[in-house]
Enzyme design. Structure first.
Site, short mmCIF file in Angstrom:
data_model
loop_
_atom_site.label_atom_id
_atom_site.label_comp_id
_atom_site.label_asym_id
_atom_site.label_seq_id
_atom_site.Cartn_x
_atom_site.Cartn_y
_atom_site.Cartn_z
N HIS A 83 17.66 35.17 7.16
CA HIS A 83 17.38 35.18 6.26
C HIS A 83 16.46 36.49 6.44
CE1 HIS A 83 18.37 30.86 3.82
NE2 HIS A 83 20.08 32.21 4.51
N TYR B 254 9.97 27.03 -0.70
CA TYR B 254 8.99 26.63 -0.76
C TYR B 254 7.94 26.20 -1.91
CZ TYR B 254 9.90 27.54 4.14
OH TYR B 254 10.52 27.12 6.26
N TYR C 231 5.32 33.49 9.87
CA TYR C 231 6.06 33.31 10.09
C TYR C 231 7.66 33.54 10.91
CZ TYR C 231 10.04 30.13 7.04
OH TYR C 231 10.97 29.48 6.27
N LYS D 278 8.32 25.43 13.11
CA LYS D 278 8.05 25.69 14.53
C LYS D 278 8.24 25.04 15.13
CE LYS D 278 6.14 29.73 13.26
NZ LYS D 278 7.24 30.47 13.35
N PRO E 279 5.68 20.38 9.99
CA PRO E 279 7.27 21.07 9.58
C PRO E 279 7.28 22.19 8.60
CG PRO E 279 8.07 19.04 8.80
CD PRO E 279 7.24 18.85 9.72
P1 RFL Z 1 13.12 16.26 20.64
O1 RFL Z 1 13.83 16.95 20.42
O2 RFL Z 1 12.65 15.47 20.74
O3 RFL Z 1 13.88 15.69 22.55
C1 RFL Z 1 13.35 14.79 23.96
C2 RFL Z 1 14.28 14.04 24.36
O4 RFL Z 1 14.35 13.45 25.71
C3 RFL Z 1 14.11 12.29 25.16
N1 RFL Z 1 13.20 11.13 25.58
C4 RFL Z 1 14.04 10.41 26.98
N2 RFL Z 1 15.02 10.68 27.72
C5 RFL Z 1 15.03 9.74 28.64
N3 RFL Z 1 13.74 8.90 29.07
C6 RFL Z 1 12.98 8.63 28.27
N4 RFL Z 1 11.43 7.97 28.52
C7 RFL Z 1 12.92 9.66 27.32
N5 RFL Z 1 11.79 9.84 26.09
C8 RFL Z 1 12.51 10.76 25.54
C9 RFL Z 1 15.18 12.29 23.62
O5 RFL Z 1 15.44 11.02 23.50
C10 RFL Z 1 15.24 13.78 23.50
O6 RFL Z 1 16.46 13.51 23.56
O7 RFL Z 1 11.86 17.75 22.01
P2 RFL Z 1 12.10 18.91 21.96
O8 RFL Z 1 13.44 19.19 23.09
O9 RFL Z 1 10.58 19.41 22.60
O10 RFL Z 1 12.35 19.20 21.17
C11 RFL Z 1 11.93 19.48 19.78
C12 RFL Z 1 11.91 19.58 18.42
O11 RFL Z 1 12.81 18.32 18.80
C13 RFL Z 1 10.92 19.93 16.83
O12 RFL Z 1 9.76 20.13 17.85
C14 RFL Z 1 11.44 20.07 15.57
O13 RFL Z 1 12.65 19.43 15.69
C15 RFL Z 1 10.65 20.32 15.40
N6 RFL Z 1 11.43 20.34 13.52
C16 RFL Z 1 10.46 22.00 13.15
N7 RFL Z 1 11.43 22.89 14.01
C17 RFL Z 1 11.17 24.34 13.75
O14 RFL Z 1 11.27 24.92 14.53
N8 RFL Z 1 11.78 24.44 12.78
C18 RFL Z 1 12.68 23.68 11.89
O15 RFL Z 1 12.59 24.14 10.27
C19 RFL Z 1 11.89 21.81 11.80
N9 RFL Z 1 12.23 21.25 10.77
C20 RFL Z 1 11.48 19.38 13.10
C21 RFL Z 1 12.20 19.67 11.25
C22 RFL Z 1 11.20 18.49 12.56
C23 RFL Z 1 11.36 17.12 12.14
N10 RFL Z 1 11.37 15.63 12.36
C24 RFL Z 1 12.58 15.23 12.03
C25 RFL Z 1 10.28 15.56 13.01
C26 RFL Z 1 12.38 18.87 10.31
C27 RFL Z 1 12.04 17.60 10.26
C28 RFL Z 1 12.05 16.44 9.83
C1 PHB Z 2 14.99 22.89 7.65
O1 PHB Z 2 15.90 23.56 6.77
O2 PHB Z 2 14.97 21.65 8.34
C2 PHB Z 2 13.79 23.59 7.42
C3 PHB Z 2 13.52 24.40 7.59
C4 PHB Z 2 11.82 25.38 6.83
C5 PHB Z 2 11.36 24.22 7.37
C6 PHB Z 2 10.91 22.86 7.39
C7 PHB Z 2 12.49 22.43 8.19
O3 PHB Z 2 9.88 24.77 7.28
#
Ligand code: RFL
Ligand code: PHB
Length: 400
Positions: free
Chosen positions: A75, A204, A393, A299, A295
């Site tokens: 994009h 957005y 961004y 980032k 989110p």
């Molecule tokens: P994770 O993915 O949470 O993975 C951590 C893992 O550790 C495990 N764990 C354990 N394992 C063994 N023993 C224990 N005691 C443990 N405790 C925990 C967990 O089960 C898990 O599998 O962390 P990591 O690897 O640092 O990754 C971070 C990302 O997952 C997170 O920052 C993103 O998903 C945030 N996020 C977004 N980030 C973006 O860059 N772009 C996006 O568009 C974006 N959209 C989002 C998001 C996060 C969201 N939520 C649900 C918080 C949208 C949403 C809705």
């Molecule tokens: C997503 O596709 O899940 C998404 C994209 C952009 C954002 C947050 C989440 O800022």
């Protein structure tokens, strides 16, 4: 208790832990990864969707972008919508960069497939994870495997990649961490829908009822979000209500939101959280274990993978070459990017969300609304302001 040895013990098989294990393996360093969830759960957990260009390059350089290059959707900008008008921000024109839609679930699947075929020690469904002897040069990682056997792994270094609710950050010595935290008075209700996106790039939207975002996962699957109160019960949102509210907030003349079956829905609270330093002795934190952003700026995943690229280089120097300069600089190197992303995510969030309780305080509500609208008009009319948004961004500082 079975006693084992590895060079790097990794807690968590999210994107951070899996990529770290892979980058270390490329340098000939072995690791043991322990994960409390099942493989199926890790591969299906709906989260991020948007990758900065630097993140894509990092994955490509690590030999992990075969499917990403085939299936990722590039994009060149986003839409910002407010006051019933939709404005386009062209990142290619503003900063010469683009972003890529490729779901976190797919990155995790690609990484697990690669680690598994390389014969890596990757253990799912573990329980009782503990880290100990962190102040020594032989820290210990203990866990119980899926069959109930207890293991103790002697490590050179432990990497806490265990997310916000993990055990590694709390294992840091008392009084070491400085924590900055802000909870926001709203959450996101997210849906995954089996319908082609109604837009070519992300929308957005600031609306008096609250924020809305139209994102996507593929040419066939849409991902959409609505701002809701933080304690919202998902049961109060039957599918018809979700689509009606999305239609209402995202409405502009001459545009239609296509609807389809909702495959998944959930509510996620929003917070900013930064803990520093990200290292104590031989324990290093990476990703959500050390910091969380709301989110809105997309980032979180990008930051987690950026941490890991810095950490992999530091651990390779430390473990293979007995050189500690990069490890000593690890936390400070990451914190510069972390704080830029924390500020940008807070700024995007504040510009686009409506603080609840406005009925009781109409003056405050009016002030917030006018400040947001002024900022949105500025960002969509001033090239300087639009460039600031685009540069952040797309990732600042650029990763590589
Ligand atoms: P994770 O993915 O949470 O993975 C951590 C893992 O550790 C495990 N764990 C354990 N394992 C063994 N023993 C224990 N005691 C443990 N405790 C925990 C967990 O089960 C898990 O599998 O962390 P990591 O690897 O640092 O990754 C971070 C990302 O997952 C997170 O920052 C993103 O998903 C945030 N996020 C977004 N980030 C973006 O860059 N772009 C996006 O568009 C974006 N959209 C989002 C998001 C996060 C969201 N939520 C649900 C918080 C949208 C949403 C809705
Ligand atoms: C997503 O596709 O899940 C998404 C994209 C952009 C954002 C947050 C989440 O800022």
């Amino acid at each position: 208790m079975t006693r084992e040895r590895t060079q790097v013990g990794i807690v968590g098989a999210g994107p951070a832990g899996l990529l770290l294990s892979h980058l270390l393996a490329l340098a000939g360093i072995d690791s043991v990864v322990v994960e409390s969830r099942s493989r199926a759960y890790c591969e299906a957990r709906q989260r991020a969707g948007l990758l900065e260009e630097g993140t894509v390059r990092l994955l490509r350089a690590a030999g992990l972008a075969g499917r990403l290059d085939r299936e990722g959707l590039e994009h060149g900008g986003i839409y910002l919508q407010f006051s019933g008008e939709r404005h386009h921000l062209d990142f290619r024109d503003l900063v010469g960069r683009a972003v890529t839609i490729y779901a976190q679930t797919e990155i995790v699947k690609d990484l697990i497939a690669e680690r598994t075929s390389a014969g890596a020690a990757l253990h799912f469904d573990v329980s009782g994870t503990e880290v100990a002897d962190l102040g020594t040069d032989r820290p210990l990682l203990r866990y119980t495997d899926a069959s109930g056997n207890r293991h103790e792994v002697g490590c050179d270094v432990i990497a806490g990649c265990d997310g916000f609710h993990g055990i590694c950050r709390p294992a840091m010595p008392d009084g070491l961490l400085t924590v900055a935290e802000r909870a926001y008075p709203y959450a996101w209700l997210g849906i995954l829908a089996d319908v082609p996106p109604s837009t070519d790039e992300l929308i957005y939207c600031r609306h008096p009822n609250g924020f809305a975002l139209h994102s996507m996962r593929s040419p066939e699957v849409s991902r959409l979000y609505l701002q809701v109160p933080p304690d919202e019960d998902i049961e109060d949102w039957p599918d018809d209500r979700i689509w009606a509210e999305l239609r209402h907030r995202l409405e502009v003349p001459g545009w239609e939101l296509e609807e389809g079956p909702i495959l998944e829905k959930s509510v996620t609270p929003m917070r900013s959280f930064v803990a520093a330093p990200m290292r104590s002795g031989r324990l290093f934190l990476a990703g959500d274990a050390a910091h969380i952003v709301p989110p809105t700026g997309a980032k979180g995943l990008n930051l987690a993978l950026a941490d890991v690229s810095v950490l992999a280089a530091a651990l390779i120097a430390l473990v293979r070459d007995s050189r500690s300069e990069l490890a000593d600089a690890y936390s400070e190197t990451c914190q510069n990017r972390v704080w830029r992303a924390t500020h940008f995510s807070w700024w995007m969030t504040s510009m686009l969300h409506v603080t609840p309780g406005g009925d009781e305080m109409p003056d405050r509500n009016e002030m917030e609304a006018q400040l947001q609208l002024s900022q949105l008009r500025y960002v969509t009319t001033s090239r300087a302001a639009a460039t600031t948004l685009a540069e952040n961004y797309c990732g600042y500082p650029p990763l590589c």
